[in-house]
Each structure stands twice: as structure tokens, then as C-alpha cells.
Design an enzyme around this catalytic site. Structure first.
Site, PDB file in Angstrom:
ATOM      1  N   ARG A   1       0.848  -1.188   0.000  1.00  0.00           N
ATOM      2  CA  ARG A   1       0.000   0.000   0.000  1.00  0.00           C
ATOM      3  C   ARG A   1       0.883   1.237   0.000  1.00  0.00           C
ATOM      4  O   ARG A   1       2.017   1.186   0.496  1.00  0.00           O
ATOM      5  CB  ARG A   1      -0.879   0.044   1.259  1.00  0.00           C
TER       6      ARG A   1
ATOM      7  N   HIS B   1      11.984  -2.162  -2.421  1.00  0.00           N
ATOM      8  CA  HIS B   1      11.270  -2.190  -3.703  1.00  0.00           C
ATOM      9  C   HIS B   1      12.022  -3.105  -4.672  1.00  0.00           C
ATOM     10  O   HIS B   1      13.247  -3.000  -4.787  1.00  0.00           O
ATOM     11  CB  HIS B   1      11.166  -0.770  -4.283  1.00  0.00           C
TER      12      HIS B   1
HETATM   13  C1  GAR Z   1       9.303  -8.182  -2.232  1.00  0.00           C
HETATM   14  O1  GAR Z   1       9.827  -8.535  -3.487  1.00  0.00           O
HETATM   15  C2  GAR Z   1       9.268  -6.671  -2.085  1.00  0.00           C
HETATM   16  O2  GAR Z   1      10.346  -6.032  -2.705  1.00  0.00           O
HETATM   17  C3  GAR Z   1       7.985  -6.348  -2.781  1.00  0.00           C
HETATM   18  O3  GAR Z   1       7.095  -7.352  -2.387  1.00  0.00           O
HETATM   19  C4  GAR Z   1       7.827  -8.547  -2.135  1.00  0.00           C
HETATM   20  C5  GAR Z   1       7.460  -9.040  -0.753  1.00  0.00           C
HETATM   21  O4  GAR Z   1       8.030 -10.283  -0.519  1.00  0.00           O
HETATM   22  N1  GAR Z   1       7.499  -5.057  -2.402  1.00  0.00           N
HETATM   23  C6  GAR Z   1       6.853  -4.258  -3.237  1.00  0.00           C
HETATM   24  O5  GAR Z   1       6.605  -4.569  -4.381  1.00  0.00           O
HETATM   25  C7  GAR Z   1       6.440  -2.929  -2.653  1.00  0.00           C
HETATM   26  N2  GAR Z   1       5.920  -2.084  -3.666  1.00  0.00           N
HETATM   27  P1  GAR Z   1       8.078 -10.885   0.951  1.00  0.00           P
HETATM   28  O6  GAR Z   1       6.654 -10.758   1.498  1.00  0.00           O
HETATM   29  O7  GAR Z   1       8.465 -12.311   0.741  1.00  0.00           O
HETATM   30  O8  GAR Z   1       9.072 -10.095   1.744  1.00  0.00           O
END
Ligand code: GAR
Length: 215
Positions: free
Chosen positions: A93, A111
Site C-alpha cells: 500500500r 522495492h
Molecule cells: C518483495 O519482493 C518486495 O520487494 C515487494 O514485495 C515482495 C514481498 O516479498 N514489495 C513491493 O513490491 C512494494 N511495492 P516478501 O513478502 O516475501 O518479503
């Protein structure tokens, strides 16, 4: 520096959350994790919190009148627990000013792209579809834009012509698990100074970390 108290926000699997748990338990990070807050009752991150006796809260925007009261409530829950650094570990979010203003330059996001390229959702897919040859991930402080805050650290990985969101995402995720704890460590040691849009890494005049900083 005094010991950090972390508050983590996560929406999904929480593998970044896990890497931070592991690094606090191993002593690499001088930090306690006070609370995990999720907007998703089904997030596996909640299970990870339970497995490590970390308090967790599920706070869903739909249970609040509006986004402002949602983020003000999150800020209160974090402040109540003495949180000194807020970690967005896959929190899907755009956080609002009611939270950001309570923690200026004290909220870090990971990110899955080399910002300022490919902000927003599905950074890995955007990079794979675009055909970049080098992809990566970014840890940055959070401001009121979408993935626009001062960049702390980035790691690069190769991107191949037959990569998909999944194959590229997996390669990127491995680096995320290294640079996020490292960024938190630098913060805890007082080595990060924000000068306008730039983060200066004290004691590292090139401001570059080449690889595997968390090992
Ligand atoms: C990760 O790749 C993070 O960089 C990305 O969501 C994934 C969460 O993985 N975040 C975004 O895209 C934020 N805009 P995780 O739940 O296994 O840590």
C-alpha cells in the site's frame, strides 16, 4: 547508538521480514522487533511472527472510516510500542502522511526494482517485460510519493531474455534479503544521513556497496 526498536508492516509472505528476524536473532542487527502489522489476515508473515513470539496486529483499511484514520491508527500503535524505525517489508500500500509525518526519515521500504525505474506494483514484471539487462532492488526512506524517497542502497542482478516475473523476482529477492538488513544495520549505527534527496553513507565516501554486504 541505543538499540533499535523495529515495527514491521507486511502484506504477504514476509520473506524479507524473516530475513530481518534471522539477523536480529543472530546478533547481526542490534534491534528488537516490537510488532508486526499486517493489512491482510491471510499473510504468511503473521505465521512467521507467531513462530518467533513477535506480537502481531491485523489492521485492515476497510475497518476504518478513511485512509487518514487508518494510518494515524498505525502510527499510534507503533509509537505506543516505542518503535524507532518502521520497516515496510512487502507492504503493498502507499502509506499516507499521517504515518510518514510521525516517522520522518524513519520509515524504510524495499522495492523490487532499481528505482527510479519501475515504481509501483510488480517492479519485477515491469523490468522483465521491458527487457532490461540489469535489474535489482532498492531500499529507500519513504516520503509521500510512490517509491520516490531518498535511496539508501541498491543491489543489481542480471536479467535474461527468457526471464519471467517469477524467475527474475526470485533472483532479486535473494538480494533483497541481504540489503534490507544491511540498510537497517547502517541506520542503527548512525551511518545514514539524509541530505535533500540523497542519503550519504558516513564512512563510505563513494556511497557504494558492491555486493553481499550482509554476509
Ligand atoms: C518483495 O519482493 C518486495 O520487494 C515487494 O514485495 C515482495 C514481498 O516479498 N514489495 C513491493 O513490491 C512494494 N511495492 P516478501 O513478502 O516475501 O518479503
Amino acid at each position: 547508538m541505543s538499540k533499535l526498536t523495529l515495527g514491521v508492516l507486511a502484506s504477504g509472505s514476509g520473506s524479507n521480514f524473516q530475513s530481518i528476524i534471522d539477523k536480529t536473532e543472530s546478533g547481526y542487527l542490534d534491534a528488537d522487533i516490537a510488532v508486526l502489522i499486517s493489512d491482510n489476515p491471510k499473510a504468511f508473515a503473521l505465521e512467521r511472527a507467531r513462530n518467533h513470539n513477535i506480537e502481531s496486529l491485523v489492521l485492515r483499511p476497510k475497518d476504518f472510516d478513511n485512509k487518514s484514520s487508518y494510518y494515524a491508527h498505525i502510527a499510534d500503535e507503533l509509537k505506543k510500542r516505542g518503535v524507532s524505525l518502521v520497516i515496510l517489508a512487502g507492504f503493498m500500500r502507499v502509506v499516507k502522511k499521517e504515518l510518514i509525518q510521525e516517522f520522518p526519515n524513519k520509515i524504510m521500504n524495499i522495492h523490487p526494482a532499481l528505482l527510479p525505474s519501475f515504481p509501483g506494483l510488480h517492479g519485477q514484471k515491469q523490468a522483465a517485460d521491458y527487457g532490461v539487462k540489469i535489474a535489482g532492488c532498492t531500499v529507500h526512506f519513504v516520503d509521500e510519493g510512490v517509491d520516490t524517497g531518498p535511496i539508501i542502497i541498491q543491489a543489481a542482478v542480471p536479467a535474461y531474455h527468457d526471464d519471467t516475473e517469477e524467475t527474475l523476482g526470485e533472483r532479486i529477492l535473494k538480494e533483497e534479503h541481504k540489503i534490507f538488513p544491511y540498510a537497517i544495520k547502517l541506520f542503527s549505527e548512525g551511518k545514514l544521513s539524509v541530505e535533500g534527496q540523497k542519503v550519504v553513507m558516513l564512512g563510505n565516501k563513494n556511497n557504494i556497496v558492491l555486493h553481499n554486504p550482509a554476509q
